[in-house]
Design a protein around this motif. Structure first.
Motif, PDB file in Angstrom:
ATOM      1  N   ASP A 127     -15.450  43.458  59.487  1.00 44.90           N
ATOM      2  CA  ASP A 127     -15.587  42.905  58.140  1.00 44.90           C
ATOM      3  C   ASP A 127     -15.826  44.014  57.128  1.00 44.90           C
TER       4      ASP A 127
ATOM      5  N   ASP B  76     -12.608  34.597  53.828  1.00 45.18           N
ATOM      6  CA  ASP B  76     -11.825  34.848  55.041  1.00 45.18           C
ATOM      7  C   ASP B  76     -10.356  34.704  54.683  1.00 45.18           C
TER       8      ASP B  76
ATOM      9  N   GLY C 265      -7.893  35.380  56.763  1.00 43.51           N
ATOM     10  CA  GLY C 265      -7.061  35.127  57.939  1.00 43.51           C
ATOM     11  C   GLY C 265      -6.007  36.221  58.041  1.00 43.51           C
TER      12      GLY C 265
ATOM     13  N   THR D 254     -18.671  34.542  51.551  1.00 50.41           N
ATOM     14  CA  THR D 254     -17.683  35.091  52.481  1.00 50.41           C
ATOM     15  C   THR D 254     -16.298  34.608  52.086  1.00 50.41           C
TER      16      THR D 254
ATOM     17  N   ARG E  71     -13.339  39.000  55.241  1.00 50.37           N
ATOM     18  CA  ARG E  71     -12.862  38.952  56.621  1.00 50.37           C
ATOM     19  C   ARG E  71     -11.370  38.705  56.623  1.00 50.37           C
ATOM     20  N   GLY E  72     -10.728  39.105  57.690  1.00 50.54           N
ATOM     21  CA  GLY E  72      -9.307  38.850  57.860  1.00 50.54           C
ATOM     22  C   GLY E  72      -8.802  39.562  59.101  1.00 50.54           C
ATOM     23  N   THR E  73      -7.593  39.225  59.493  1.00 53.31           N
ATOM     24  CA  THR E  73      -7.020  39.815  60.702  1.00 53.31           C
ATOM     25  C   THR E  73      -5.981  40.882  60.398  1.00 53.31           C
TER      26      THR E  73
END
Length: 82
Positions: free
Chosen positions: A61, A4, A6, A2, A34-36
């Motif tokens: 995701d 991430d 952010g 994974t 993943r991230g915002t």
């Protein structure tokens, strides 16, 4: 595996981290991203197409498969050392 990101956008440097993570995959492996960033899936889809990776959205995701040509992934065009 994974990754991430952010709040880091793929358009603002996250693509470098993504490229390194993909290069570290075993053939046939996959990476959960993943991230915002609101454009994460859009940018990841474009990069997957360019780099020859499979792409699948999984809710917020994204899952990317190892490039089919993984041995050539780190060519001069991509110019990123692992």
């Amino acid at each position: 595996m994974t990754l991430d990101l952010g709040p880091l956008s793929l358009a603002r440097g996250g693509h470098i981290l993504l490229r390194r993570a993909l290069a570290a995959l075993e053939p046939g492996g996959s990476l959960r991203l993943r991230g915002t960033d609101a454009e994460l899936a859009t940018h990841a889809r474009g990069l997957a197409r360019r780099w020859g990776c499979s792409f699948m959205a999984e809710g917020a995701d994204v899952r990317l498969g190892a490039p089919q040509w993984l041995g050539e992934f780190m060519t001069a065009e991509h110019n990123i050392a692992v």
